[in-house]
Write an enzyme that holds these catalytic residues in place. Structure first.
Site, PDB file in Angstrom:
ATOM      1  N   ASN A   1      33.587  38.037  35.785  1.00 34.24           N
ATOM      2  CA  ASN A   1      33.557  39.327  35.078  1.00 34.24           C
ATOM      3  C   ASN A   1      34.479  39.235  33.860  1.00 34.24           C
ATOM      4  O   ASN A   1      35.701  39.164  34.005  1.00 34.24           O
ATOM      5  CB  ASN A   1      34.025  40.430  36.039  1.00 34.24           C
ATOM      6  CG  ASN A   1      34.013  41.805  35.402  1.00 34.24           C
ATOM      7  OD1 ASN A   1      33.837  41.942  34.184  1.00 34.24           O
ATOM      8  ND2 ASN A   1      34.214  42.833  36.209  1.00 34.24           N
TER       9      ASN A   1
ATOM     10  N   CYS B   1      34.814  47.975  31.059  1.00 27.91           N
ATOM     11  CA  CYS B   1      33.613  47.129  31.142  1.00 27.91           C
ATOM     12  C   CYS B   1      32.433  47.713  30.372  1.00 27.91           C
ATOM     13  O   CYS B   1      31.468  47.012  30.085  1.00 27.91           O
ATOM     14  CB  CYS B   1      33.229  46.900  32.592  1.00 27.91           C
ATOM     15  SG  CYS B   1      34.474  45.941  33.457  1.00 27.91           S
TER      16      CYS B   1
ATOM     17  N   HIS C   1      25.973  44.330  32.557  1.00 28.18           N
ATOM     18  CA  HIS C   1      27.361  43.876  32.683  1.00 28.18           C
ATOM     19  C   HIS C   1      27.473  43.047  33.962  1.00 28.18           C
ATOM     20  O   HIS C   1      26.890  43.381  34.983  1.00 28.18           O
ATOM     21  CB  HIS C   1      28.295  45.084  32.736  1.00 28.18           C
ATOM     22  CG  HIS C   1      29.684  44.721  33.159  1.00 28.18           C
ATOM     23  ND1 HIS C   1      30.420  43.758  32.503  1.00 28.18           N
ATOM     24  CD2 HIS C   1      30.474  45.172  34.171  1.00 28.18           C
ATOM     25  CE1 HIS C   1      31.590  43.636  33.090  1.00 28.18           C
ATOM     26  NE2 HIS C   1      31.653  44.479  34.108  1.00 28.18           N
TER      27      HIS C   1
HETATM   28  O1  UT7 Z   1      33.713  45.561  36.220  1.00 31.77           O
HETATM   29  C1  UT7 Z   1      34.508  46.654  36.533  1.00 31.77           C
HETATM   30  C2  UT7 Z   1      34.043  47.329  37.744  1.00 31.77           C
HETATM   31  N1  UT7 Z   1      34.390  46.570  38.919  1.00 31.77           N
HETATM   32  C3  UT7 Z   1      33.475  46.322  39.826  1.00 31.77           C
HETATM   33  O2  UT7 Z   1      32.322  46.622  39.612  1.00 31.77           O
HETATM   34  C4  UT7 Z   1      33.920  45.732  41.150  1.00 31.77           C
HETATM   35  C5  UT7 Z   1      33.226  46.454  42.269  1.00 31.77           C
HETATM   36  N2  UT7 Z   1      33.587  45.953  43.603  1.00 31.77           N
HETATM   37  C6  UT7 Z   1      33.175  44.765  44.070  1.00 31.77           C
HETATM   38  O3  UT7 Z   1      32.542  43.998  43.379  1.00 31.77           O
HETATM   39  C7  UT7 Z   1      33.449  44.451  45.517  1.00 31.77           C
HETATM   40  O4  UT7 Z   1      33.918  45.610  46.171  1.00 31.77           O
HETATM   41  C8  UT7 Z   1      34.467  43.303  45.745  1.00 31.77           C
HETATM   42  C9  UT7 Z   1      33.828  41.980  45.330  1.00 31.77           C
HETATM   43  C10 UT7 Z   1      35.745  43.561  44.965  1.00 31.77           C
HETATM   44  C11 UT7 Z   1      34.802  43.209  47.220  1.00 31.77           C
HETATM   45  O5  UT7 Z   1      33.622  42.980  47.974  1.00 31.77           O
HETATM   46  P1  UT7 Z   1      33.243  43.901  49.216  1.00 31.77           P
HETATM   47  O6  UT7 Z   1      32.031  43.359  49.815  1.00 31.77           O
HETATM   48  O7  UT7 Z   1      33.221  45.323  48.747  1.00 31.77           O
HETATM   49  O8  UT7 Z   1      34.461  43.657  50.185  1.00 31.77           O
HETATM   50  P2  UT7 Z   1      35.430  44.725  50.812  1.00 31.77           P
HETATM   51  O9  UT7 Z   1      36.424  45.173  49.807  1.00 31.77           O
HETATM   52  O10 UT7 Z   1      34.634  45.762  51.543  1.00 31.77           O
HETATM   53  O11 UT7 Z   1      36.164  43.832  51.870  1.00 31.77           O
HETATM   54  C12 UT7 Z   1      35.475  43.247  52.999  1.00 31.77           C
HETATM   55  C13 UT7 Z   1      36.409  42.265  53.678  1.00 31.77           C
HETATM   56  C14 UT7 Z   1      37.811  42.825  53.878  1.00 31.77           C
HETATM   57  O12 UT7 Z   1      38.302  42.363  55.116  1.00 31.77           O
HETATM   58  P3  UT7 Z   1      38.430  43.375  56.373  1.00 31.77           P
HETATM   59  O13 UT7 Z   1      39.322  44.474  55.881  1.00 31.77           O
HETATM   60  O14 UT7 Z   1      37.024  43.842  56.630  1.00 31.77           O
HETATM   61  O15 UT7 Z   1      39.021  42.515  57.425  1.00 31.77           O
HETATM   62  C15 UT7 Z   1      38.600  42.198  52.763  1.00 31.77           C
HETATM   63  O16 UT7 Z   1      39.973  42.070  53.063  1.00 31.77           O
HETATM   64  O17 UT7 Z   1      36.569  41.108  52.865  1.00 31.77           O
HETATM   65  C16 UT7 Z   1      37.952  40.835  52.669  1.00 31.77           C
HETATM   66  N3  UT7 Z   1      38.160  40.202  51.369  1.00 31.77           N
HETATM   67  C17 UT7 Z   1      38.081  38.891  51.167  1.00 31.77           C
HETATM   68  N4  UT7 Z   1      37.809  37.874  52.000  1.00 31.77           N
HETATM   69  C18 UT7 Z   1      37.801  36.635  51.476  1.00 31.77           C
HETATM   70  C19 UT7 Z   1      38.448  40.807  50.188  1.00 31.77           C
HETATM   71  N5  UT7 Z   1      38.570  39.882  49.220  1.00 31.77           N
HETATM   72  C20 UT7 Z   1      38.353  38.684  49.813  1.00 31.77           C
HETATM   73  C21 UT7 Z   1      38.338  37.360  49.324  1.00 31.77           C
HETATM   74  N6  UT7 Z   1      38.045  36.370  50.189  1.00 31.77           N
HETATM   75  N7  UT7 Z   1      38.581  37.075  48.043  1.00 31.77           N
END
Ligand code: UT7
Length: 335
Positions: A289, A118, A259
């Site tokens: 993204n 990225c 980004h």
């Molecule tokens: O560009 C390259 C670099 N990449 C990035 O910068 C990405 C960085 N990370 C992120 O943007 C975020 O971490 C994500 C968008 C990928 C995830 O968001 P988050 O707020 O960090 O969610 P999380 O991974 O902490 O998950 C929270 C909850 C989980 O459920 P439990 O375990 O708390 O029951 C996930 O399973 O949200 C759940 N979850 C979803 N729920 C609905 C994860 N993906 C989804 C989804 N829809 N698509």
């Protein structure tokens, strides 16, 4: 011999190209267990573009490059170098830069692909700047182009909601240093990030085999929460550093073009500089993204929306797999 004076490099043309097909959050609700409201709140994404299977990254790279050259008033034969940051090249080799040069008719150019994930565009821009400043090239195309759908696992709700396809391109030339041009850049890599964000198969360590395909190892593997923590710290930190070490504050910044990975990561960097929403480019809602394409395409959107004027102070920044991160400070060259 008299010491050589460095020239100043600036962006003189910008272009973008996106596939027509939109993949909305409602479409994703039918593919994995997710909800539009969750995606919008946690990422800021409403839809992304998807190229038909079999489209190479060069296809949109060529279209974005043509628009950037037209904007700069430069012909293909006048291009000296083509640098293509991408994680989704048409083929493992040769470089996508070769395919694009051929398609454009850039018969006087040499070039290469650059793998900075990225942060690829920021890294490539720094290379282009160095070549222009040293007088080794007069006109360079930097083309961030990605077919992220080709490495996205559409069964993994943690990552498939994030990525989209598209391209953004800029022409870099020497400019009038008194008024415009690239002022400063800071770039980093730290391999501590490899374990959190990578593609397991398809490289020399694990070449493609029946098992790698069966286990879906040719797609993005991401531990999102960990990447998020590093990204917030890295992007906000490096953005503030490039502004402050040039004696500026957020009040001096006219446009911030980060980004587009997650709206919350962008907001953290925005808050660190104390910038109002009106000074921040957001395209993640419509394109998701797009990895190396996000910054140059956001610049083109800014041009189309009349948000960039000659001499404006602009800050670009990125964070990505590796980890890689960086920021660039420049004064805008109007065309
Ligand atoms: O560009 C390259 C670099 N990449 C990035 O910068 C990405 C960085 N990370 C992120 O943007 C975020 O971490 C994500 C968008 C990928 C995830 O968001 P988050 O707020 O960090 O969610 P999380 O991974 O902490 O998950 C929270 C909850 C989980 O459920 P439990 O375990 O708390 O029951 C996930 O399973 O949200 C759940 N979850 C979803 N729920 C609905 C994860 N993906 C989804 C989804 N829809 N698509």
């Amino acid at each position: 011999m008299a010491p050589r004076t460095l020239l100043t490099a600036g962006i003189t043309g910008v272009g973008m190209s996106f596939p027509e097909r939109r993949l909305t959050n409602a479409d994703l609700e039918k593919m994995v267990e997710t909800e539009d409201a969750w995606i919008v709140e946690r990422t800021g994404i409403r839809e992304r573009r998807l190229a038909p299977r079999g489209t190479g990254a060069s296809a949109h790279g060529v279209l974005a490059a043509r628009q950037a050259m037209e904007h700069a008033g430069v012909a293909p034969a006048e291009i000296d170098q083509i640098i293509v940051p991408t994680v989704t090249p048409d083929m493992v080799f040769p470089a996508t830069a070769c395919l694009i040069a051929h398609e454009l008719g850039a018969v006087n150019a040499w070039g290469y692909d650059l793998e900075g994930a990225c942060s690829g565009f920021i890294f490539a821009l720094q290379n282009a700047r160095a070549q222009i400043e040293a007088g080794h090239a007069r006109r360079i195309l930097v083309i961030g182009t990605e077919i992220m759908s080709s490495i996205t696992n559409y069964q993994d709700r943690n990552s498939c909601i994030l990525f989209g396809d598209g391209a953004g391109a800029v022409v870099v030339e020497s400019v009038d240093a008194e008024r415009v041009g690239i002022i400063d850049a800071i770039n980093h890599v730290d391999g501590v990030g490899v374990r959190f964000l990578h593609q397991k198969a398809g490289g020399s360590r694990l070449p493609a085999c029946a098992e790698s395909v069966e286990q879906n190892l040719h797609t993005v593997y991401q531990e999102g929460r960990d990447v998020y923590k590093f990204a917030v710290k890295g992007m906000a930190g490096v953005t503030a550093e490039v502004v402050e070490r040039n004696g500026l504050t957020g009040a001096d910044v006219d446009l911030f073009v980060p980004h587009q990975a997650n709206i919350r990561i962008i907001e953290a960097a925005q808050q660190r500089l104390g910038l109002p929403d009106s000074k921040v480019m957001i395209t993640i809602d419509r394109f998701g993204n797009t990895t190396s394409a996000s910054i140059p395409s956001a610049l083109r959107v800014a041009v189309d929306e009349g948000r960039l004027r000659e001499g404006d102070t602009v800050v670009l920044c990125a964070f990505g797999a590796g980890f890689t991160w960086g920021a660039c400070l420049l004064r805008w060259t109007a065309r």
